[in-house]
Design a protein around this motif. Structure first.
Motif, PDB file in Angstrom:
ATOM      1  N   THR A 297     -79.410 -35.016 -44.625  1.00  0.00           N
ATOM      2  CA  THR A 297     -79.911 -36.330 -45.268  1.00  0.00           C
ATOM      3  C   THR A 297     -81.212 -36.551 -44.630  1.00  0.00           C
ATOM      4  OG1 THR A 297     -77.478 -36.794 -44.963  1.00  0.00           O
ATOM      5  CG2 THR A 297     -79.133 -38.605 -45.783  1.00  0.00           C
ATOM      6  N   ILE A 298     -82.082 -37.189 -45.696  1.00  0.00           N
ATOM      7  CA  ILE A 298     -83.165 -37.994 -45.336  1.00  0.00           C
ATOM      8  C   ILE A 298     -83.046 -39.359 -45.645  1.00  0.00           C
ATOM      9  CG2 ILE A 298     -84.812 -35.907 -46.081  1.00  0.00           C
ATOM     10  CD1 ILE A 298     -85.714 -37.298 -48.351  1.00  0.00           C
ATOM     11  N   SER A 299     -83.736 -40.129 -44.817  1.00  0.00           N
ATOM     12  CA  SER A 299     -83.772 -41.654 -44.692  1.00  0.00           C
ATOM     13  C   SER A 299     -84.696 -42.071 -46.262  1.00  0.00           C
ATOM     14  CB  SER A 299     -84.267 -42.625 -43.780  1.00  0.00           C
ATOM     15  OG  SER A 299     -84.178 -41.397 -42.558  1.00  0.00           O
ATOM     16  N   TYR A 300     -83.960 -42.315 -47.158  1.00  0.00           N
ATOM     17  CA  TYR A 300     -84.534 -42.028 -48.407  1.00  0.00           C
ATOM     18  C   TYR A 300     -85.940 -43.108 -48.858  1.00  0.00           C
ATOM     19  CZ  TYR A 300     -85.945 -43.183 -53.231  1.00  0.00           C
ATOM     20  OH  TYR A 300     -86.558 -43.516 -54.496  1.00  0.00           O
ATOM     21  N   PRO A 301     -85.616 -44.380 -48.759  1.00  0.00           N
ATOM     22  CA  PRO A 301     -87.078 -45.264 -49.232  1.00  0.00           C
ATOM     23  C   PRO A 301     -88.072 -44.961 -48.233  1.00  0.00           C
ATOM     24  CG  PRO A 301     -85.053 -46.591 -48.910  1.00  0.00           C
ATOM     25  CD  PRO A 301     -84.625 -45.302 -48.158  1.00  0.00           C
ATOM     26  N   GLU A 302     -88.032 -44.624 -46.967  1.00  0.00           N
ATOM     27  CA  GLU A 302     -88.928 -44.263 -46.062  1.00  0.00           C
ATOM     28  C   GLU A 302     -89.489 -42.903 -46.054  1.00  0.00           C
ATOM     29  OE1 GLU A 302     -85.850 -45.336 -43.560  1.00  0.00           O
ATOM     30  OE2 GLU A 302     -86.186 -47.034 -44.801  1.00  0.00           O
TER      31      GLU A 302
ATOM     32  N   LYS B  59     -75.802 -30.737 -35.274  1.00  0.00           N
ATOM     33  CA  LYS B  59     -76.778 -29.889 -36.264  1.00  0.00           C
ATOM     34  C   LYS B  59     -77.889 -30.716 -36.842  1.00  0.00           C
ATOM     35  CE  LYS B  59     -74.716 -25.706 -37.966  1.00  0.00           C
ATOM     36  NZ  LYS B  59     -73.921 -25.242 -39.036  1.00  0.00           N
ATOM     37  N   LYS B  60     -78.750 -30.250 -37.392  1.00  0.00           N
ATOM     38  CA  LYS B  60     -80.056 -31.217 -37.746  1.00  0.00           C
ATOM     39  C   LYS B  60     -79.218 -31.623 -39.193  1.00  0.00           C
ATOM     40  CE  LYS B  60     -84.422 -30.904 -39.266  1.00  0.00           C
ATOM     41  NZ  LYS B  60     -84.200 -31.138 -40.880  1.00  0.00           N
ATOM     42  N   LYS B  61     -79.302 -32.966 -39.574  1.00  0.00           N
ATOM     43  CA  LYS B  61     -79.057 -33.494 -40.688  1.00  0.00           C
ATOM     44  C   LYS B  61     -79.781 -33.212 -41.919  1.00  0.00           C
ATOM     45  CE  LYS B  61     -76.203 -35.247 -37.593  1.00  0.00           C
ATOM     46  NZ  LYS B  61     -75.362 -34.094 -37.149  1.00  0.00           N
TER      47      LYS B  61
ATOM     48  N   LEU C 234     -71.490 -31.453 -35.194  1.00  0.00           N
ATOM     49  CA  LEU C 234     -71.865 -32.725 -34.624  1.00  0.00           C
ATOM     50  C   LEU C 234     -73.625 -32.914 -33.990  1.00  0.00           C
ATOM     51  CD1 LEU C 234     -70.172 -35.269 -33.948  1.00  0.00           C
ATOM     52  CD2 LEU C 234     -69.967 -34.658 -31.767  1.00  0.00           C
TER      53      LEU C 234
END
Lengths: 355, 185
Positions: free
Chosen positions: B44-49, B40-42, B38
């Motif tokens: 995923t990256i916030s793609y368009p940004e 941990k570093k994710k 819960l």
């Protein structure tokens, strides 16, 4: 005739109506944000980010989901029983909402000299009422599954019915032990006892644990979500449903989760009592005290809801025989032992034994 | 039987102990694992940004190049179309008229130049075949489209902005890949 009409206290009716509207809308909003929280918790447990596009942190996601569900085409299968098909989700929703009537949400509010109790109906068989209504919830699943005229839905409905019935027994037995301690079925009375003394979970840890497991099963949550086992039953009892009727089923599940968290908090964790604080010493706060108490209940409920989600995203689904084994061969004997031991202690205590 | 590798592990078929049978302890262990995840570093990256960097050998959409004075380099020789294994490139040649010297570098130019991005396999052979350094692959990939004809890119889609009239856009379109390549040459 006139005197009979006048005997109805108009303010009483208005007060209760306002309370009902407030509590129903609060449960709906909480259920809405439960869907959001569920997706967030699932995402975080799986190292993802979860919905974060609609509004800040994705907070408007439930609204978008709701709009989407409303916009969907409503399909009623040709071979289904139309009346029952529509009745199913209505019943599921109704049963989910009705339970909140007997829960004490806070102390009393002084409203222009009028003492308003933050509880819709303070009936003396509160817990029995909850049980009655909760077991009605299975009708929503059964009727919906049967009316769909689809073998998968029917099988899911059967599973749901047998599961809920099997788990209601240990739930009831674990509560009997609790009721022997409290000596009352009245929810407000149980909370009042816990405000004065210790929380019931300290007297009944095993009872609480059994109640928690059964609550998971009653809400059809993983690991007990066999009625919705999509790998076996495609989608379970709501397979033929679309649009907002499907939404009602999904929503009813979240409301059920909310309500069972409320019941657990009320019966075992002191309800609206603010922990570590003597509520009576705060009476100077007036109406704010009732608000704070409501808030503390909501916080307890949120913790329970988090536990629901945490368990859901940790434990895989049981097999059906495992489910029945756990219910009949483990939980019922445990609950019975718990009941007998509690009864013996209560009996000894009432006969003057000192501990 | 002799093991080929030493990685085989025998399956334990011991009967479960009481603690294991109770199942609770293992559930608690599992819940602790999920609780750790819960926070941990994710991944995923916030793609368009936020975008991940491309590999230096990434081959994206084609660009028709211009020279330093903003004249189109392509002479419509057809070598790229010939080299193309997917037959994605078509062109029509035309002769430069007097007065168009500032638009086209040589006497012949491509009046029509089309690449079908649904056929293209982004192998980069057109870039290798081109004797005039007129076509190269950039670092952007083909955006989605609603219609097939939207994937047939004409000259207006492929041609790079003029370095004289619009230098900012020009350098943006050149991108890192081309710049790196020229450096290494």
């Amino acid at each position: 005739m006139h005197s009979a009409l006048l005997a109805i206290d108009l303010f009483f009716v208005i007060e209760k109506l306002v309370l009902i509207v407030a509590i129903v809308s609060i449960s709906l909003v909480i259920a809405m944000y439960e869907t959001y929280a569920e997706r967030k918790v699932a995402a975080f447990i799986q190292d993802r980010r979860g919905p974060n596009r609609a509004g800040p942190f994705g907070l408007l996601q439930p609204l978008a989901d709701g709009v989407k569900l409303f916009m969907k085409e409503e399909i009623i299968p040709n071979t289904s029983n139309r009346f029952l098909f529509i009745l199913g989700p209505c019943l599921a929703m109704l049963a989910a909402m009705m339970t909140s009537a007997v829960v004490p949400w806070g102390g009393t509010i002084d409203f222009f000299g009028r003492q308003v109790n933050l509880q819709i109906a303070d009936i003396n068989i509160g817990i029995l009422y909850v049980f009655g209504v909760v077991s009605m919830g299975v009708y929503g699943i059964m009727i919906g599954g049967w009316a769909s005229n689809n073998k998968f839905s029917l099988m899911a409905a059967l599973r749901g019915a047998s599961q809920v019935i099997s788990y209601e027994l240990p739930m009831g037995l674990s509560l009997i032990a609790l009721l022997m301690l409290t000596g009352s079925l009245k929810m407000s009375e149980i909370v009042a006892q816990q405000i004065d003394g210790w929380y019931n979970v300290l007297y009944q840890p095993l009872g609480f644990f059994i109640f928690l497991v059964c609550a998971f099963a009653e809400c059809n949550r993983t690991p007990f979500d066999l009625p919705e086992a999509e790998n076996e039953l495609n989608f379970g009892y709501h397979q033929e449903y679309s649009s907002m009727k499907l939404g009602f089923y999904l929503f009813a599940e979240y409301i059920n989760m909310f309500i069972s968290s409320v019941i657990m908090a009320t019966l075992f964790f002191g309800g609206y009592d603010i922990p570590f604080v003597n509520d009576a010493s705060l009476s100077g706060l007036g109406n704010w005290l009732a608000l704070l108490q409501g808030l503390s209940l909501i916080i307890k409920v949120c913790i329970f809801i988090f536990v629901f989600m945490w368990v859901r995203w940790t434990i895989p689904r049981f097999r059906y025989d495992q489910l029945m084994n756990l219910g009949w061969k483990t939980l019922i004997p445990l609950a019975l032992v718990n009941m007998v031991v509690t009864a013996a202690i209560v009996l000894l205590k009432s006969n003057g034994w000192k501990f | 039987m002799q093991a080929l590798t030493n990685r085989a592990k025998p399956v334990s078929r011991k009967p479960m102990t009481l603690v294991e049978k109770l199942y609770m302890w293992n559930i608690l262990k599992g819940m602790m694992i999920t609780l750790r995840h819960l926070f941990k570093k994710k991944a995923t990256i916030s793609y368009p940004e936020e975008k991940r960097p491309f590999s230096p050998v990434f081959r994206g959409l084609h660009i028709l190049n211009r020279d330093e004075e903003g004249r189109e380099r392509c002479t419509a020789c057809g070598l790229c179309a010939l080299a193309c294994p997917a037959e994605a490139i078509t062109m029509e040649a035309a002769e430069r008229l007097p007065g168009e010297e500032n638009k086209y570098r040589e006497e012949k130019y491509a009046a029509k130049y089309e690449i079908n991005m649904l056929r293209c396999i982004f192998c980069g052979l057109c870039e290798e075949a081109c004797p005039k350094d007129a076509i190269y692959l950039s670092e952007t990939f083909a955006p989605s489209n609603y219609q097939r004809k939207g994937f047939i890119y004409g000259k207006e889609d492929l041609l790079i902005p003029s370095p004289k009239e619009n230098p900012g856009e020009y350098w943006k379109a050149v991108g890192n890949r081309k710049a790196n390549k020229e450096q290494s040459n």
